[in-house]
Design a protein around this motif. Structure first.
Motif: not given
Length: 86
Positions: A4-10, A35-46
């Motif tokens: 969790e600490a690593r996640f918060l720092k990131a 949104s980027i994390r949920q989209n496989g670390n990429t930007l979705s078009n919207p």
């Protein structure tokens, strides 16, 4: 706990990196990161279109502020010049 600490720092580092080029409230930046994390670390078009819009708006506002700043500086110089003439 370490995970969790690593996640918060990131998350904080990602937010800081985005703030280098985009001014927005933390909750909006967190939404972009999520949104980027949920989209496989990429930007979705919207999301990409939304970010482009925000950047254009920010550029427009910054340009407007610069022009206003220049106008104020010119006005101050003119006022100072008038005072010196009297």
């Amino acid at each position: 706990m370490r995970k969790e600490a690593r996640f918060l720092k990131a998350n904080d580092q990602a937010r800081s990196a985005i703030k280098q080029f985009l001014e927005a409230p933390d909750n909006e930046l967190d939404g972009i990161i999520r949104s980027i994390r949920q989209n496989g670390n990429t930007l979705s078009n919207p999301l990409c279109k939304g970010i482009r819009f925000l950047l254009r708006m920010q550029e427009w506002v910054n340009g407007l502020l610069m022009r206003c700043g220049r106008l104020l500086a010119i006005k101050r110089m003119a006022t100072t010049f008038k005072k010196k003439q009297h």
